[in-house]
Design a protein around this motif. Sequence first.
Motif, mmCIF file in Angstrom:
data_model
loop_
_atom_site.group_PDB
_atom_site.id
_atom_site.type_symbol
_atom_site.label_atom_id
_atom_site.label_comp_id
_atom_site.label_asym_id
_atom_site.label_seq_id
_atom_site.Cartn_x
_atom_site.Cartn_y
_atom_site.Cartn_z
ATOM 1 N N THR A 145 3.781 1.525 -1.237
ATOM 2 C CA THR A 145 4.368 1.650 -2.580
ATOM 3 C C THR A 145 3.360 2.280 -3.536
ATOM 4 O O THR A 145 3.674 3.194 -4.294
ATOM 5 C CB THR A 145 4.807 0.261 -3.093
ATOM 6 O OG1 THR A 145 5.724 -0.290 -2.143
ATOM 7 C CG2 THR A 145 5.487 0.361 -4.447
ATOM 8 N N GLU A 146 2.113 1.810 -3.461
ATOM 9 C CA GLU A 146 1.067 2.369 -4.323
ATOM 10 C C GLU A 146 0.809 3.836 -3.966
ATOM 11 O O GLU A 146 0.587 4.673 -4.845
ATOM 12 C CB GLU A 146 -0.229 1.548 -4.153
ATOM 13 C CG GLU A 146 -1.401 2.022 -4.982
ATOM 14 C CD GLU A 146 -1.219 1.783 -6.484
ATOM 15 O OE1 GLU A 146 -0.291 1.034 -6.841
ATOM 16 O OE2 GLU A 146 -1.984 2.364 -7.267
ATOM 17 N N VAL A 176 0.846 -1.211 0.000
ATOM 18 C CA VAL A 176 0.000 0.000 0.000
ATOM 19 C C VAL A 176 0.878 1.256 0.000
ATOM 20 O O VAL A 176 0.610 2.226 -0.727
ATOM 21 C CB VAL A 176 -0.966 0.003 1.217
ATOM 22 C CG1 VAL A 176 -1.851 1.241 1.178
ATOM 23 C CG2 VAL A 176 -1.840 -1.252 1.210
ATOM 24 N N GLU A 184 4.291 7.472 -8.598
ATOM 25 C CA GLU A 184 3.202 7.779 -9.537
ATOM 26 C C GLU A 184 2.608 9.167 -9.279
ATOM 27 O O GLU A 184 2.285 9.901 -10.210
ATOM 28 C CB GLU A 184 2.103 6.707 -9.434
ATOM 29 C CG GLU A 184 1.057 6.870 -10.534
ATOM 30 C CD GLU A 184 -0.154 5.957 -10.359
ATOM 31 O OE1 GLU A 184 -0.251 5.290 -9.321
ATOM 32 O OE2 GLU A 184 -0.994 5.939 -11.267
ATOM 33 N N SER A 238 6.020 4.517 -5.311
ATOM 34 C CA SER A 238 6.222 4.189 -6.728
ATOM 35 C C SER A 238 6.573 5.446 -7.522
ATOM 36 O O SER A 238 7.074 5.367 -8.638
ATOM 37 C CB SER A 238 4.945 3.580 -7.313
ATOM 38 O OG SER A 238 3.945 4.579 -7.393
#
Length: 335
Positions: free
Chosen positions: A224-225, A222, A231, A229
């Motif tokens: 990382t998301e 979680v 993003e 990451s």
Amino acid sequence: MARIYHDSEADLGVLKSRRVGSIGFGNQGRAQSHNLRDSGVPIRIGNIDDEYRERAIEDGFDVVSIPEIAEQSDVLLMLIPDEVQPEVYERDVAPHLKPGDALCFASGYNIFYRCITPPEEVDTILVAPRMIGRAVRSLYEQQEGYPCLVGFENDASGDALRIALAIARGIGATRLGAFHSSFREEALIDLFAEQMLWAGINRLALTYFEKLVEHGCDPEIVATELHLSGEFLEIARAMITEGFFNQLRLHSHTSQYGQLSRGDRMVPPALQEEIAQIMGEIESGAFAKEWAQEQADELPTLRKLWEQAVDHPLSHAEARLEALRQVVAKAHLGD
Ligand code: NDP
């Protein structure tokens, strides 16, 4: 539409007969002093005797004490942290101000909340870059401008706006265009961004983490998301390059539909009321009063909040992902 001033409307000549000094040589002080000097505006520095003073001397500036720079300047840039400005102003600046002087601030806080009240015979002006000091310098060196707010609270000399614009030009801001603003507006946009926008984004991000972990998802995955990451960095980049809404077109249709159809549910009426209350506390000065008391008490609440943040499960997950964090930082930021 906001009034925007460009180089052609900012005359450096208004500073020719005025001695310019900077109190402080930190993030903004160093960048602005270098830019003014390179624009042909002689500037001297006032600083206490420590490493910032040494750095200013190494950079070739004439450095004196803060009371001396206050006495020997006609235009004085207050470029020390907002929290220490009232004390430094009362002790080292106010006794040396003379009619016709100009005091220039890079933030609206102390004037809007009356933590500093300069005398009526002094111009009180605002030149507030919307950029960190390092970029104020590097953009200037690349012949680029950057967003900046200019304004004045008191125009004793009749030249307050001209002086503000000359400083904005000297630091390179009117190359892009400086917005006409006010101490009030600068304080409101700054504090509301911190207390509503960034506080809200941070808290929602934590809620995302907490809820998924509660539903059995792995904390490292979680985290990382959520941010590791990189993003969100790409989304922020795309908001600038493509536009706030247009960047959604880079996402799948499922994502576009999810984001656009659920967004309003994130700010239900109860939350709108809280947001209005936060704005009310900022505008009325209640927050400024609370913050002044917190500082006088030596930051007990801030310390406690930091302890909670450091001990949050997300901080622990992040610590376990140090190797991944370094790889992603290198990929996205070149660090
Ligand atoms: P910094 O924290 O970088 O200021 C450091 C300078 O302040 C040094 O010269 C330091 O000297 C001096 N200083 C610190 N404490 C004291 C003290 N108690 N007495 C006297 N001097 C002191 O400040 P910033 O450049 O970040 O901020 C300056 C102004 O610019 C603020 O009004 C801020 O709101 C505004 N601003 C800042 C931006 C930013 O990117 N940081 C962006 C836009 C506006 P020494 O250590 O020698 O005392």
